[in-house]
Motif scaffolding. Structure first.
Motif, mmCIF file in Angstrom:
data_model
loop_
_atom_site.group_PDB
_atom_site.id
_atom_site.type_symbol
_atom_site.label_atom_id
_atom_site.label_comp_id
_atom_site.label_asym_id
_atom_site.label_seq_id
_atom_site.Cartn_x
_atom_site.Cartn_y
_atom_site.Cartn_z
ATOM 1 N N ALA A 135 15.836 -46.998 25.314
ATOM 2 C CA ALA A 135 14.854 -47.085 26.401
ATOM 3 C C ALA A 135 15.010 -45.958 27.419
ATOM 4 O O ALA A 135 14.297 -45.926 28.423
ATOM 5 N N SER A 136 15.908 -45.022 27.160
ATOM 6 C CA SER A 136 16.172 -43.943 28.108
ATOM 7 C C SER A 136 15.012 -42.948 28.146
ATOM 8 O O SER A 136 14.145 -42.917 27.254
ATOM 9 N N SER A 137 15.008 -42.115 29.151
ATOM 10 C CA SER A 137 13.937 -41.118 29.310
ATOM 11 C C SER A 137 13.914 -40.142 28.146
ATOM 12 O O SER A 137 12.836 -39.809 27.615
ATOM 13 N N ALA A 139 15.053 -40.585 25.073
ATOM 14 C CA ALA A 139 14.627 -41.273 23.849
ATOM 15 C C ALA A 139 13.115 -41.486 23.855
ATOM 16 O O ALA A 139 12.448 -41.304 22.825
ATOM 17 N N ARG A 140 12.549 -41.834 24.991
ATOM 18 C CA ARG A 140 11.111 -42.111 25.059
ATOM 19 C C ARG A 140 10.269 -40.854 24.879
ATOM 20 O O ARG A 140 9.166 -40.913 24.342
ATOM 21 N N HIS A 141 10.784 -39.706 25.299
ATOM 22 C CA HIS A 141 10.024 -38.467 25.180
ATOM 23 C C HIS A 141 10.258 -37.752 23.842
ATOM 24 O O HIS A 141 9.565 -36.786 23.518
ATOM 25 N N HIS A 145 14.169 -40.691 17.507
ATOM 26 C CA HIS A 145 15.368 -41.092 18.242
ATOM 27 C C HIS A 145 16.408 -41.645 17.284
ATOM 28 O O HIS A 145 16.112 -42.521 16.459
#
Length: 330
Positions: A135-137, A139-141, A145
């Motif tokens: 859920a980290s920044s 990983a999301r971008h 992942h």
């Protein structure tokens, strides 16, 4: 001087606990990559890369990244490491739209990495993130992942990166090896990127590269006196002579060891012809064989020299154990 407060048994117990815990973290990750499509997607993406794999991170993740970049590069995937902080100050110019960036940050919130993400997106480079927080920044971008989450660090304080860095390294190795296998990468390919190492020497050096040639190869015909053959052995400094026919085909060999045994048996050797005491049908090797194959031949037959012949049996060279040692094949 030993610290009187040092507890050897406790140190060993803690060491075993660290190893056990890190091993358990790797096994847990094994289950995760089998249950998620992300690992296979990452391998497929790296295989399809038209540019290079650019590995980036800071701190302990940066140290792991440097090692992974070297592993990828030596196993058939062009790769290099860029420190995320340096990338934000000009080194990002190394990255092109054809490249893949492997960003490593256990928290997924490393500011140096997050700072370059917009530029990577704008340039069109693919981003693979390795973090411990899906859920980290970062990983999301990311386009893909890879989850390197651990329940706790092996450090008793749960502070020092231990299990997390070990798992990140193992997952990176798993990616590199999966790519290696899919590419059909062979030992010979590995040797070409390690020409200075022992493996490179064993797999890249051929007999013709180190054999003695021309006048350096002792040779006599079978009709000459043994004493003349001994002079040839002495002059060529290889401890033996080949015996050839008129067309330079190998028909025998005579070594210094043969001479010692002959003198012990008969004493006076002045009237002996070399053809009467040579060893017929000697062991030979081809010039295009690997030097490592010559080592196996010498060991198998417990000898120090090999004659080198072409396919029709013509003498083209000679090889001594010392030649292989000088070339660092052994």
């Amino acid at each position: 001087m030993t610290d009187p407060h040092f507890d050897a048994a406790a140190a060993v117990a803690l060491g075993r606990d660290v190893l056990r815990h890190e091993a358990e973290c790797i096994l847990a990750a094994e289950e995760r990559i089998g249950a998620s499509p992300d690992f296979a997607r990452a391998v497929e993406t790296i295989l399809g890369c038209r540019g290079r794999l650019v590995v980036s991170g800071v701190g302990k993740s940066g140290h792991i990244g440097r090692k992974l970049a070297a592993t990828f590069a030596s196993t058939g995937t062009p790769a290099f490491f860029v420190h995320a902080g340096e990338a934000a100050h000009g080194d990002l110019g190394m990255v092109t739209a054809d490249d893949i960036v492997l960003g490593i940050s256990y928290s997924g919130e490393t500011q140096e990495l997050l700072m370059i993400v917009p530029t990577l997106k704008r340039e069109g480079a693919t981003l693979i993130a390795m973090t411990g927080n899906p859920a980290s920044s970062l990983a999301r971008h990311a386009d893909i992942h890879i989850n390197c989450h651990v329940e706790r660090e092996a450090c008793p304080l749960n502070l020092a990166p231990t299990s997390s860095t070990t798992l990140t390294l193992a997952l990176g190795d798993a990616l590199a090896v999966a790519c290696l296998s899919a590419k059909g990468f062979r030992k010979e390919d590995f040797a070409r990127s390690h020409p200075g190492g022992a493996l490179g020497r064993r797999l890249l050096i051929h007999v013709r590269d180190i054999m003695r040639q021309g006048d350096a190869v002792p040779r006599v015909t079978e009709d000459i006196a043994l004493l003349d053959a001994i002079r040839e052995i002495t002059h060529k400094h290889i401890g033996m002579t080949a015996v050839v026919d008129g067309a330079d085909h190998v028909i025998g060999i005579f070594t210094e060891g043969d001479l010692r045994r002959l003198i012990a048996r008969v004493g006076d050797v002045r009237e002996i012809r070399i053809g009467d005491v040579m060893t017929r049908s000697p062991h030979t090797i081809g010039p295009d064989e690997l030097a490592a194959a010559a080592v196996k031949e010498l060991e198998a037959h417990q000898c120090n020299q090999l004659l080198v012949t072409d396919p029709d049996g013509t003498l083209v060279g000679a090889l001594h154990m010392h030649d292989l040692m000088d070339a660092k094949v052994i």
